[in-house]
Design an enzyme around this catalytic site. Sequence first.
Site, PDB file in Angstrom:
ATOM      1  CG  HIS A 286      -2.024  -1.046   1.154  1.00 49.50           C
ATOM      2  ND1 HIS A 286      -2.455  -1.622  -0.011  1.00 49.50           N
ATOM      3  CD2 HIS A 286      -2.781  -1.615   2.146  1.00 49.50           C
ATOM      4  CE1 HIS A 286      -3.420  -2.495   0.247  1.00 49.50           C
ATOM      5  NE2 HIS A 286      -3.632  -2.522   1.545  1.00 49.50           N
TER       6      HIS A 286
ATOM      7  CG  HIS B 157      -7.723  -0.150   1.845  1.00 48.55           C
ATOM      8  ND1 HIS B 157      -8.030  -0.623   3.098  1.00 48.55           N
ATOM      9  CD2 HIS B 157      -6.951  -1.090   1.284  1.00 48.55           C
ATOM     10  CE1 HIS B 157      -7.446  -1.802   3.280  1.00 48.55           C
ATOM     11  NE2 HIS B 157      -6.790  -2.108   2.185  1.00 48.55           N
TER      12      HIS B 157
ATOM     13  CE1 TYR C 102      -9.530  -1.291   6.022  1.00 46.66           C
ATOM     14  CE2 TYR C 102     -10.118  -3.279   7.228  1.00 46.66           C
ATOM     15  CZ  TYR C 102      -9.176  -2.479   6.633  1.00 46.66           C
ATOM     16  OH  TYR C 102      -7.861  -2.870   6.646  1.00 46.66           O
TER      17      TYR C 102
ATOM     18  CD  GLU D  91      -8.287  -3.572  -0.814  1.00 45.15           C
ATOM     19  OE1 GLU D  91      -7.133  -3.348  -1.192  1.00 45.15           O
ATOM     20  OE2 GLU D  91      -8.539  -4.415   0.052  1.00 45.15           O
TER      21      GLU D  91
END
Length: 388
Positions: A141, A215, A217, A353
Amino acid sequence: MKLFHSTSTLLTALLMILASSCSDPENNEAQPTLETSVYGTLPDEQEVKIFTLTNANGMTAKVTEYGAILVSVTSADKNGKQADLTHGYDDLDGWLTNTSYFGSSVGRFGNRIADGKFTLDEKEYQLATNNDPGGIPCHLHGGIKGFDKVLWKGEPFETKGARGVKFTYVSPDGEEGYPGKLTVETTYTLNDKDELSWETQATTDAPTILNIVHHSYWNLSGDSSTSINDHELTLFADHYLPTNAGLIPTGEKAPVSGTPLDFTEATPIGKRVEEDFEALKLGGGYDHAWVLRGDKEGELTKAARLHDPKSGRILEILTNQPAIQFYGGNFLDGKATGKNGQKYQYRTALCLETEGWPDAPNNPSAPSAVLRPGETYHHIMVHRFSAE
Ligand code: BGC
């Protein structure tokens, strides 16, 4: 009976009725708004802004200049009740501790690069190895201080039926070991059709590699203490990329058919996650890239559909990218204290993603992750919310 004593009393009464109907939580006719405020200051005294987008249905999205992060998203359940559906933090100080990439815009290279090494135009580059699943070091990342930890510049805008914020960031040549000065624009837009898009464009002054990824959640129940194992997932993909123990794709593209990675039909996530299947053992659950089939809706490709049967909420994801990483929150361990003091436990949220292939620079069969001067990188990801 005389109800109103004068015209002014009548006017006051009408205004009160109007005001109470606007603040009625059952009233779905919200006024679209776009608010800008100061979120806080970074340790180096730089000021950080936060923007709150509200659409005509009362759906909201908050985005901040720190990390071009999506701070929260609310959307209605089948009874019209709004709730925040994302993991994250209550304030800027919380976000400064974000090691899980909650809500972040991740770059330059989202996902993993084997051993942190790649070769471009015959020159080898070494990036930070900031992750080591299975004890095997890799670059994850974007490195130590990736795009999720830098300050972007936000410009709010409104168009007909939508409002958003364009974030810009200029990544200097050599930042985190990547070549080329990269100019990046990441735009969040919330429209009145309950679609939240994240769109990134980038240009470079020298050949480089990139894979900029959103990204967030998700837990569609609105209760971040519950498991996402009961969410039903559909992935518009017939193949996945098997990995080694370091979660680096082996180069093989394997069919999902007959495996617990087959999400071609809506399937509860928890149904097969504990099966004795090598890919699940290596990932500690779902943590893989699926190669999208290419089912089209307009110009975009259908990537995923997530449904929480209890709340009825649905999240559909569309993109222009070739793959999607589905990560089932296997590394959440209760250590991060997030919104409302919640300690985020194992598998209480999942990431979807859209992206290029992980480790693409080292995989000749992957779509190229190289960007050259004169070219424009373009990644679009649409999140569409509904409930039934
Ligand atoms: C990866 C996980 C990783 C997580 C970090 C996901 O994109 O697939 O392996 O642990 O990011 O938050």
